[in-house]
Design a protein around this motif. Structure first.
Motif, PDB file in Angstrom:
ATOM      1  N   ASP A   1     -59.328  26.815  -8.344  1.00  0.00           N
ATOM      2  CA  ASP A   1     -59.049  25.410  -8.624  1.00  0.00           C
ATOM      3  C   ASP A   1     -58.774  24.601  -7.363  1.00  0.00           C
ATOM      4  OD1 ASP A   1     -59.347  25.666 -11.369  1.00  0.00           O
ATOM      5  OD2 ASP A   1     -57.270  26.285 -11.665  1.00  0.00           O
ATOM      6  N   SER A   2     -58.986  25.204  -6.209  1.00  0.00           N
ATOM      7  CA  SER A   2     -58.766  24.505  -4.943  1.00  0.00           C
ATOM      8  C   SER A   2     -60.086  23.984  -4.381  1.00  0.00           C
ATOM      9  CB  SER A   2     -58.113  25.440  -3.918  1.00  0.00           C
ATOM     10  OG  SER A   2     -56.820  25.811  -4.318  1.00  0.00           O
TER      11      SER A   2
ATOM     12  N   GLY B   1     -51.481  16.735  11.576  1.00  0.00           N
ATOM     13  CA  GLY B   1     -51.559  17.422  10.295  1.00  0.00           C
ATOM     14  C   GLY B   1     -50.437  17.006   9.364  1.00  0.00           C
ATOM     15  N   LEU B   2     -50.743  16.930   8.068  1.00  0.00           N
ATOM     16  CA  LEU B   2     -49.760  16.542   7.059  1.00  0.00           C
ATOM     17  C   LEU B   2     -49.871  17.468   5.855  1.00  0.00           C
ATOM     18  CD1 LEU B   2     -50.444  12.675   6.948  1.00  0.00           C
ATOM     19  CD2 LEU B   2     -48.594  13.815   8.208  1.00  0.00           C
ATOM     20  N   LEU B   3     -48.751  17.657   5.188  1.00  0.00           N
ATOM     21  CA  LEU B   3     -48.726  18.318   3.887  1.00  0.00           C
ATOM     22  C   LEU B   3     -48.242  17.270   2.893  1.00  0.00           C
ATOM     23  CD1 LEU B   3     -49.015  20.895   2.168  1.00  0.00           C
ATOM     24  CD2 LEU B   3     -46.584  21.333   2.610  1.00  0.00           C
ATOM     25  N   VAL B   4     -49.110  16.925   1.944  1.00  0.00           N
ATOM     26  CA  VAL B   4     -48.807  15.877   0.960  1.00  0.00           C
ATOM     27  C   VAL B   4     -48.714  16.518  -0.417  1.00  0.00           C
ATOM     28  CG1 VAL B   4     -49.545  13.702  -0.071  1.00  0.00           C
ATOM     29  CG2 VAL B   4     -50.034  14.167   2.349  1.00  0.00           C
ATOM     30  N   THR B   5     -47.598  16.317  -1.096  1.00  0.00           N
ATOM     31  CA  THR B   5     -47.453  16.814  -2.461  1.00  0.00           C
ATOM     32  C   THR B   5     -47.219  15.633  -3.402  1.00  0.00           C
ATOM     33  OG1 THR B   5     -45.066  17.180  -2.161  1.00  0.00           O
ATOM     34  CG2 THR B   5     -46.530  19.046  -1.745  1.00  0.00           C
ATOM     35  N   VAL B   6     -47.859  15.691  -4.544  1.00  0.00           N
ATOM     36  CA  VAL B   6     -47.739  14.639  -5.555  1.00  0.00           C
ATOM     37  C   VAL B   6     -47.352  15.297  -6.874  1.00  0.00           C
ATOM     38  CG1 VAL B   6     -48.867  12.726  -6.733  1.00  0.00           C
ATOM     39  CG2 VAL B   6     -49.560  13.326  -4.393  1.00  0.00           C
TER      40      VAL B   6
ATOM     41  N   LEU C   1     -49.840  18.350  -7.262  1.00  0.00           N
ATOM     42  CA  LEU C   1     -51.006  18.387  -6.385  1.00  0.00           C
ATOM     43  C   LEU C   1     -50.516  18.605  -4.956  1.00  0.00           C
ATOM     44  CD1 LEU C   1     -54.064  17.865  -5.805  1.00  0.00           C
ATOM     45  CD2 LEU C   1     -53.450  15.438  -5.549  1.00  0.00           C
ATOM     46  N   THR C   2     -51.036  19.633  -4.298  1.00  0.00           N
ATOM     47  CA  THR C   2     -50.639  19.939  -2.920  1.00  0.00           C
ATOM     48  C   THR C   2     -51.857  19.857  -2.023  1.00  0.00           C
ATOM     49  OG1 THR C   2     -48.929  21.455  -3.736  1.00  0.00           O
ATOM     50  CG2 THR C   2     -49.526  21.630  -1.416  1.00  0.00           C
ATOM     51  N   LEU C   3     -51.791  19.034  -0.989  1.00  0.00           N
ATOM     52  CA  LEU C   3     -52.925  18.826  -0.094  1.00  0.00           C
ATOM     53  C   LEU C   3     -52.520  19.032   1.360  1.00  0.00           C
ATOM     54  CD1 LEU C   3     -54.502  15.559  -1.572  1.00  0.00           C
ATOM     55  CD2 LEU C   3     -55.293  17.912  -1.915  1.00  0.00           C
ATOM     56  N   ASN C   4     -53.281  19.885   2.056  1.00  0.00           N
ATOM     57  CA  ASN C   4     -53.185  19.974   3.509  1.00  0.00           C
ATOM     58  C   ASN C   4     -54.193  18.987   4.076  1.00  0.00           C
ATOM     59  OD1 ASN C   4     -52.407  23.001   2.653  1.00  0.00           O
ATOM     60  ND2 ASN C   4     -51.446  22.473   4.601  1.00  0.00           N
ATOM     61  N   VAL C   5     -53.711  18.085   4.904  1.00  0.00           N
ATOM     62  CA  VAL C   5     -54.554  17.033   5.460  1.00  0.00           C
ATOM     63  C   VAL C   5     -54.492  17.134   6.979  1.00  0.00           C
ATOM     64  CG1 VAL C   5     -55.007  14.568   5.519  1.00  0.00           C
ATOM     65  CG2 VAL C   5     -53.943  15.585   3.493  1.00  0.00           C
ATOM     66  N   ALA C   6     -55.647  17.155   7.632  1.00  0.00           N
ATOM     67  CA  ALA C   6     -55.661  17.304   9.087  1.00  0.00           C
ATOM     68  C   ALA C   6     -56.805  16.506   9.692  1.00  0.00           C
ATOM     69  CB  ALA C   6     -55.797  18.777   9.463  1.00  0.00           C
TER      70      ALA C   6
ATOM     71  N   LEU D   1     -54.062  22.143  -7.413  1.00  0.00           N
ATOM     72  CA  LEU D   1     -52.900  22.434  -8.246  1.00  0.00           C
ATOM     73  C   LEU D   1     -52.394  23.857  -8.025  1.00  0.00           C
ATOM     74  CD1 LEU D   1     -54.031  20.778 -11.604  1.00  0.00           C
ATOM     75  CD2 LEU D   1     -52.663  19.788  -9.766  1.00  0.00           C
ATOM     76  N   ASP D   2     -53.148  24.668  -7.271  1.00  0.00           N
ATOM     77  CA  ASP D   2     -52.747  26.048  -7.004  1.00  0.00           C
ATOM     78  C   ASP D   2     -51.848  26.187  -5.786  1.00  0.00           C
ATOM     79  OD1 ASP D   2     -54.113  26.951  -9.180  1.00  0.00           O
ATOM     80  OD2 ASP D   2     -55.912  27.534  -8.073  1.00  0.00           O
ATOM     81  N   GLY D   3     -51.688  25.122  -5.000  1.00  0.00           N
ATOM     82  CA  GLY D   3     -50.861  25.219  -3.790  1.00  0.00           C
ATOM     83  C   GLY D   3     -51.625  24.835  -2.549  1.00  0.00           C
ATOM     84  N   ASP D   4     -50.979  25.024  -1.383  1.00  0.00           N
ATOM     85  CA  ASP D   4     -51.586  24.572  -0.130  1.00  0.00           C
ATOM     86  C   ASP D   4     -52.615  25.573   0.373  1.00  0.00           C
ATOM     87  OD1 ASP D   4     -50.441  26.257   2.288  1.00  0.00           O
ATOM     88  OD2 ASP D   4     -48.786  25.977   0.885  1.00  0.00           O
ATOM     89  N   GLU D   5     -53.431  25.112   1.331  1.00  0.00           N
ATOM     90  CA  GLU D   5     -54.489  25.921   1.937  1.00  0.00           C
ATOM     91  C   GLU D   5     -54.369  25.838   3.451  1.00  0.00           C
ATOM     92  OE1 GLU D   5     -56.389  27.874   0.399  1.00  0.00           O
ATOM     93  OE2 GLU D   5     -56.218  27.230  -1.694  1.00  0.00           O
ATOM     94  N   ASP D   6     -53.170  26.074   3.955  1.00  0.00           N
ATOM     95  CA  ASP D   6     -52.881  25.913   5.377  1.00  0.00           C
ATOM     96  C   ASP D   6     -53.769  26.788   6.256  1.00  0.00           C
ATOM     97  OD1 ASP D   6     -51.077  24.831   7.539  1.00  0.00           O
ATOM     98  OD2 ASP D   6     -50.632  26.960   7.766  1.00  0.00           O
TER      99      ASP D   6
END
Length: 271
Positions: free
Chosen positions: A142-143, A201-206, A217-222, A238-243
């Protein structure tokens, strides 16, 4: 991630056929040998088939496409999707109007937080490219991972990187509303590999609801700048971050972009 009909997005840069470029230079006492060798070289079938890219720092459409990562660059079980699928990825949890009352002493910061949500939804974190651009999407369960390469030769991508750097302080935690539904958003700074000329880099959670069920919703943004060009990566779900996947994408992808800018053909797979 949940989906919604897309807003207008950038046209995905299509791959262009790359021609061969071969130059020779030789000198001889009578000049005849030089001309003969040059004629033979330019007629070589291998020379006509070998793709090359201009060493000019101006990124071309073909160069942007060549700089995109592949499944081998991010390992795990990521599967590449069609470009037309990736360009329509938009998550409804990112839709909302920032609650200005959260910013009692710095209301201007609310505009930056709104810009963050809107740019994540529209996939233009660094603004609209002023030059060539290309994107590629990958799925794993789901990522999703969206990877973009673009030229900002008539703007300054560093301005957008500086804006990103300010967000963990300006938008640490805030709420957004969409048709009466309230969502909690948190923005945290993350570390990135030491690649390119500059990076953020940012980690954004909604936190909100999907089909009346609580969801996060967890997004790694870079983003990485290489000269006037930049790479942006958004990964998660929705499964978590992908750092880890984002870091791999940046390490291998930055090398690909640097190769293209130097007039080289990127390696088929990471070394």
């Amino acid at each position: 991630m949940s989906r919604r009909p897309s807003r207008p997005v950038r046209v995905v840069a299509s791959a262009l056929a790359a021609g061969a470029l071969l130059t020779t230079a030789a000198c001889s006492d009578d000049g005849a040998g030089s001309g003969s060798r040059a004629s033979e070289a330019s007629a070589s079938p291998l020379a006509r088939q070998q793709p090359t890219y201009s060493p000019s720092p101006t990124l071309t459409e073909a160069g942007a496409q060549a700089a995109l990562i592949t499944e081998a660059d991010i390992e795990d079980d990521w599967t590449q999707v069609k470009d037309t699928t990736a360009e329509n990825w938009h998550d409804s949890l990112l839709i909302g109007t920032v609650d200005v009352s959260d910013f009692l002493t710095a209301k201007a910061d609310a505009a930056d937080c709104q810009r963050l949500l809107d740019s994540l939804f529209d996939d233009d974190l660094l603004g609209r490219p002023s030059g060539a651009s290309a994107l590629r999407g990958f799925e794993e369960g789901d990522s999703r991972l969206l990877y973009q390469v673009a030229s900002y030769d008539r703007t300054d991508p560093q301005d957008s990187l500086d804006w990103m750097a300010s967000l963990p302080q300006k938008c640490d935690r805030f709420t957004a509303n969409d048709n009466g539904e309230q969502r909690t958003v948190q923005v945290v700074e993350t570390s990135l590999p030491d690649v390119g000329d500059a990076r953020e880099g940012l980690l954004v959670t909604v936190q909100g609801t999907v089909d009346d069920t609580p969801a996060t919703l967890t997004l790694n943004v870079a983003a990485v700048r290489v000269g006037a060009d930049a790479i942006t990566v958004t990964a998660g779900g929705l499964d978590g971050d992908e750092d880890d996947s984002v870091k791999e994408a940046l390490e291998n992808g930055t090398q690909r972009l640097e190769d293209v800018r130097a007039g080289k053909t990127p390696a088929a797979s990471p070394s």
